[in-house]
Design a protein around this motif. Structure first.
Motif, PDB file in Angstrom:
ATOM      1  N   VAL A 103     -32.027  16.620  30.472  1.00  0.00           N
ATOM      2  CA  VAL A 103     -33.477  16.597  30.684  1.00  0.00           C
ATOM      3  C   VAL A 103     -33.960  15.154  30.796  1.00  0.00           C
ATOM      4  CG1 VAL A 103     -35.725  17.069  29.645  1.00  0.00           C
ATOM      5  CG2 VAL A 103     -33.895  18.773  29.482  1.00  0.00           C
TER       6      VAL A 103
ATOM      7  N   TYR B 176     -43.836  10.502  25.947  1.00  0.00           N
ATOM      8  CA  TYR B 176     -42.790   9.479  26.072  1.00  0.00           C
ATOM      9  C   TYR B 176     -43.280   8.276  26.874  1.00  0.00           C
ATOM     10  CZ  TYR B 176     -38.649   7.209  27.966  1.00  0.00           C
ATOM     11  OH  TYR B 176     -37.718   6.278  28.344  1.00  0.00           O
TER      12      TYR B 176
ATOM     13  N   GLY C 230     -36.781   3.994  34.859  1.00  0.00           N
ATOM     14  CA  GLY C 230     -38.102   4.583  35.043  1.00  0.00           C
ATOM     15  C   GLY C 230     -38.333   5.190  36.403  1.00  0.00           C
ATOM     16  N   GLY C 231     -37.239   5.644  37.050  1.00  0.00           N
ATOM     17  CA  GLY C 231     -37.324   6.132  38.427  1.00  0.00           C
ATOM     18  C   GLY C 231     -38.330   7.248  38.639  1.00  0.00           C
ATOM     19  N   ASP C 232     -38.689   7.976  37.575  1.00  0.00           N
ATOM     20  CA  ASP C 232     -39.652   9.069  37.773  1.00  0.00           C
ATOM     21  C   ASP C 232     -41.081   8.533  37.900  1.00  0.00           C
ATOM     22  OD1 ASP C 232     -38.867   9.916  34.351  1.00  0.00           O
ATOM     23  OD2 ASP C 232     -40.297   8.436  35.083  1.00  0.00           O
TER      24      ASP C 232
ATOM     25  N   VAL D  16     -37.387  -1.773  38.624  1.00  0.00           N
ATOM     26  CA  VAL D  16     -36.013  -1.916  39.129  1.00  0.00           C
ATOM     27  C   VAL D  16     -35.214  -0.693  38.702  1.00  0.00           C
ATOM     28  CG1 VAL D  16     -33.943  -3.370  39.160  1.00  0.00           C
ATOM     29  CG2 VAL D  16     -36.221  -4.415  38.972  1.00  0.00           C
TER      30      VAL D  16
ATOM     31  N   LEU E 274     -32.039   1.936  39.499  1.00  0.00           N
ATOM     32  CA  LEU E 274     -30.720   1.924  40.146  1.00  0.00           C
ATOM     33  C   LEU E 274     -30.638   2.892  41.320  1.00  0.00           C
ATOM     34  CD1 LEU E 274     -27.744   0.923  39.843  1.00  0.00           C
ATOM     35  CD2 LEU E 274     -27.322   2.969  38.459  1.00  0.00           C
TER      36      LEU E 274
ATOM     37  N   VAL F  46     -33.733   9.280  42.530  1.00  0.00           N
ATOM     38  CA  VAL F  46     -34.620   9.742  41.447  1.00  0.00           C
ATOM     39  C   VAL F  46     -36.081   9.605  41.874  1.00  0.00           C
ATOM     40  CG1 VAL F  46     -35.337   9.351  39.049  1.00  0.00           C
ATOM     41  CG2 VAL F  46     -32.915   9.136  39.687  1.00  0.00           C
TER      42      VAL F  46
ATOM     43  N   GLN G 291     -31.954  -1.204  42.564  1.00  0.00           N
ATOM     44  CA  GLN G 291     -30.722  -1.917  42.273  1.00  0.00           C
ATOM     45  C   GLN G 291     -30.467  -1.934  40.762  1.00  0.00           C
ATOM     46  OE1 GLN G 291     -31.490  -6.379  43.060  1.00  0.00           O
ATOM     47  NE2 GLN G 291     -32.950  -5.364  44.425  1.00  0.00           N
TER      48      GLN G 291
ATOM     49  N   GLY H 127     -30.463  -2.914  37.118  1.00  0.00           N
ATOM     50  CA  GLY H 127     -31.349  -3.709  36.267  1.00  0.00           C
ATOM     51  C   GLY H 127     -30.615  -4.777  35.495  1.00  0.00           C
ATOM     52  N   ILE H 128     -29.324  -4.537  35.232  1.00  0.00           N
ATOM     53  CA  ILE H 128     -28.540  -5.528  34.478  1.00  0.00           C
ATOM     54  C   ILE H 128     -28.426  -6.823  35.285  1.00  0.00           C
ATOM     55  CG2 ILE H 128     -26.271  -6.020  33.448  1.00  0.00           C
ATOM     56  CD1 ILE H 128     -26.000  -2.929  33.108  1.00  0.00           C
TER      57      ILE H 128
ATOM     58  N   SER I 109     -34.446   3.740  30.297  1.00  0.00           N
ATOM     59  CA  SER I 109     -33.106   4.038  30.839  1.00  0.00           C
ATOM     60  C   SER I 109     -32.649   5.437  30.434  1.00  0.00           C
ATOM     61  CB  SER I 109     -32.103   3.021  30.268  1.00  0.00           C
ATOM     62  OG  SER I 109     -31.857   3.337  28.905  1.00  0.00           O
TER      63      SER I 109
ATOM     64  N   PRO J  23     -23.927   4.024  33.976  1.00  0.00           N
ATOM     65  CA  PRO J  23     -24.566   2.775  34.454  1.00  0.00           C
ATOM     66  C   PRO J  23     -25.600   2.228  33.475  1.00  0.00           C
ATOM     67  CG  PRO J  23     -25.328   4.647  35.750  1.00  0.00           C
ATOM     68  CD  PRO J  23     -24.221   5.144  34.887  1.00  0.00           C
TER      69      PRO J  23
ATOM     70  N   LEU K 160     -27.246  -1.501  29.415  1.00  0.00           N
ATOM     71  CA  LEU K 160     -28.649  -1.789  29.051  1.00  0.00           C
ATOM     72  C   LEU K 160     -28.835  -1.760  27.542  1.00  0.00           C
ATOM     73  CD1 LEU K 160     -30.440   0.428  31.748  1.00  0.00           C
ATOM     74  CD2 LEU K 160     -30.008  -2.034  31.841  1.00  0.00           C
TER      75      LEU K 160
ATOM     76  N   TYR L 202     -36.484  16.335  24.448  1.00  0.00           N
ATOM     77  CA  TYR L 202     -35.344  15.414  24.296  1.00  0.00           C
ATOM     78  C   TYR L 202     -34.530  15.812  23.073  1.00  0.00           C
ATOM     79  CZ  TYR L 202     -37.182  12.136  27.797  1.00  0.00           C
ATOM     80  OH  TYR L 202     -37.627  11.565  28.965  1.00  0.00           O
TER      81      TYR L 202
HETATM   82  N1  SAM Z   1     -37.954   9.098  30.853  1.00  0.00           N
HETATM   83  C1  SAM Z   1     -36.668   9.755  30.916  1.00  0.00           C
HETATM   84  C2  SAM Z   1     -35.752   9.467  29.756  1.00  0.00           C
HETATM   85  O1  SAM Z   1     -36.015   8.578  28.967  1.00  0.00           O
HETATM   86  O2  SAM Z   1     -34.723  10.179  29.677  1.00  0.00           O
HETATM   87  C3  SAM Z   1     -35.978   9.354  32.124  1.00  0.00           C
HETATM   88  C4  SAM Z   1     -35.778   7.903  32.205  1.00  0.00           C
HETATM   89  S1  SAM Z   1     -35.471   7.428  33.774  1.00  0.00           S
HETATM   90  C5  SAM Z   1     -35.295   8.827  34.739  1.00  0.00           C
HETATM   91  C6  SAM Z   1     -33.818   6.886  33.547  1.00  0.00           C
HETATM   92  C7  SAM Z   1     -33.451   6.066  34.731  1.00  0.00           C
HETATM   93  O3  SAM Z   1     -32.604   4.990  34.380  1.00  0.00           O
HETATM   94  C8  SAM Z   1     -32.692   6.903  35.752  1.00  0.00           C
HETATM   95  O4  SAM Z   1     -33.524   7.090  36.878  1.00  0.00           O
HETATM   96  C9  SAM Z   1     -31.456   6.053  36.060  1.00  0.00           C
HETATM   97  O5  SAM Z   1     -31.126   6.068  37.434  1.00  0.00           O
HETATM   98  C10 SAM Z   1     -31.914   4.686  35.598  1.00  0.00           C
HETATM   99  N2  SAM Z   1     -30.828   3.737  35.315  1.00  0.00           N
HETATM  100  C11 SAM Z   1     -29.668   3.971  34.669  1.00  0.00           C
HETATM  101  N3  SAM Z   1     -28.922   2.848  34.622  1.00  0.00           N
HETATM  102  C12 SAM Z   1     -29.643   1.868  35.259  1.00  0.00           C
HETATM  103  C13 SAM Z   1     -29.414   0.493  35.551  1.00  0.00           C
HETATM  104  N4  SAM Z   1     -28.287  -0.120  35.159  1.00  0.00           N
HETATM  105  N5  SAM Z   1     -30.375  -0.196  36.225  1.00  0.00           N
HETATM  106  C14 SAM Z   1     -31.526   0.417  36.612  1.00  0.00           C
HETATM  107  N6  SAM Z   1     -31.808   1.731  36.377  1.00  0.00           N
HETATM  108  C15 SAM Z   1     -30.857   2.444  35.702  1.00  0.00           C
END
Ligand code: SAM
Length: 279
Positions: free
Chosen positions: A54, A64, A87-89, A108, A110, A114, A139, A141-142, A160, A166, A170, A228
């Motif tokens: 989720v 959240y 934070g892709g959402d 930023v 990845l 999403v 791209q 974030g790291i 994240s 990936p 973080l 969660y």
């Molecule tokens: N708010 C929800 C939560 O906390 O579970 C979702 C968070 S958001 C959807 C998580 C995002 O982190 C995903 O879209 C994922 O692609 C992204 N993500 C994971 N690793 C990453 C990285 N190294 N750099 C940037 N984004 C990353």
């Protein structure tokens, strides 16, 4: 896992799970990074999952996203330049742009898949991307933080996935050290820090690593988040050259913009850890 009418996420190793009653699956895409699925549920609106976990539901996402963004932004004296990692959402971005002092937000993320799914199925979150202050980059974030100019941000929000795959990088001292360098003096970092009930050790490690990375004060805010793992979630703050527990507007009952969960008294309460966490 989906049987005919229920989506279930088993909370690995915790002998528990959550199930949401669904009408149908409306999106299913395998990106180079993860499987992105969206379901239409009977009582929680749209549900997005990444690799079967989720990520966001329309019904409870406000808790959240408000508690990831506003404690950090009110802890900073006058946030102008904000970085969101992940934070892709776009829910966190929606909260950041409520602050008039903010002049620029770099998000930023990845995996563009999403944000594409959010554009199609979560318009109330994705609408934030049309704000002229918002800039989206797809791209890692790291790498972004490692290359960032010193002192180029006032607040960094790490929205994240869990510390696997990936997102694992973080949750490292090196990453926090790069965040510390990318923050100007008085800067504030906030990172989603998983469940106080299931992951107290991770929260403790994050506070330790943030201090090792140079943040002089750290604090954790916790709050309910029913979809969660354990239904109880947290965000850990790191202050560069300041306090992680003093914040603007503590004397005002309501924030200067609409929220559905966050307000000053709740921020103050969330900073007071449960007895077992304080110990
Ligand atoms: N708010 C929800 C939560 O906390 O579970 C979702 C968070 S958001 C959807 C998580 C995002 O982190 C995903 O879209 C994922 O692609 C992204 N993500 C994971 N690793 C990453 C990285 N190294 N750099 C940037 N984004 C990353």
């Amino acid at each position: 896992m989906l049987d005919d009418t229920w989506y279930t996420e088993q909370w690995a190793g915790e002998g528990s799970a959550i199930s949401l009653e669904v009408k149908e699956k409306i999106h299913d895409f395998q990106s180079p990074y993860q499987r992105v699925e969206v379901f239409d549920t009977t009582r929680f609106g749209k549900l997005m999952t990444l690799d079967g976990l989720v990520m966001v539901t329309e019904r409870d996402e406000f808790v959240y996203h408000e508690m990831l963004a506003h404690p950090a932004l009110f802890t900073h004296a006058a946030p102008r330049r904000v970085l969101i990692i992940g934070g892709g959402d776009c829910g966190t971005l929606r909260e950041v742009i409520k602050h008039d002092s903010v002049e620029q937000v770099d998000m930023v993320e990845l995996d563009q898949a999403v944000t594409d799914a959010a554009a199609e199925h979560f318009p109330s979150l994705h609408a934030a991307t049309f704000d002229p202050r918002a800039r989206l980059y797809f791209q890692d974030g790291i790498a972004w933080v490692a290359d960032a100019e010193p002192g180029s941000y006032d607040v960094i929000l790490i929205d994240s996935t869990d510390p696997v795959g990936p997102a694992q990088g973080l949750f490292s001292v090196d990453f926090y050290r790069n965040c510390h360098r990318a923050l100007a003096s008085g800067g504030v970092l906030a990172a989603q820090s998983e469940s106080p009930l299931f992951h107290a050790d991770l929260i403790r490690a994050m506070q330790r690593d943030l201090k090792a990375a140079g943040f002089n004060d750290v604090a954790t805010v916790d709050f309910p988040q029913c979809t969660y793992p354990s239904g109880w979630w947290s965000v850990t703050l790191g202050a560069r050259d300041g306090s992680a527990t003093a914040f603007r507007g503590e004397d005002t009952a309501q924030p200067p913009f609409a929220t559905r969960y966050y307000h000053a008294a709740r921020h103050r309460g969330a900073l007071t850890p449960a007895r077992f966490l304080a110990e």
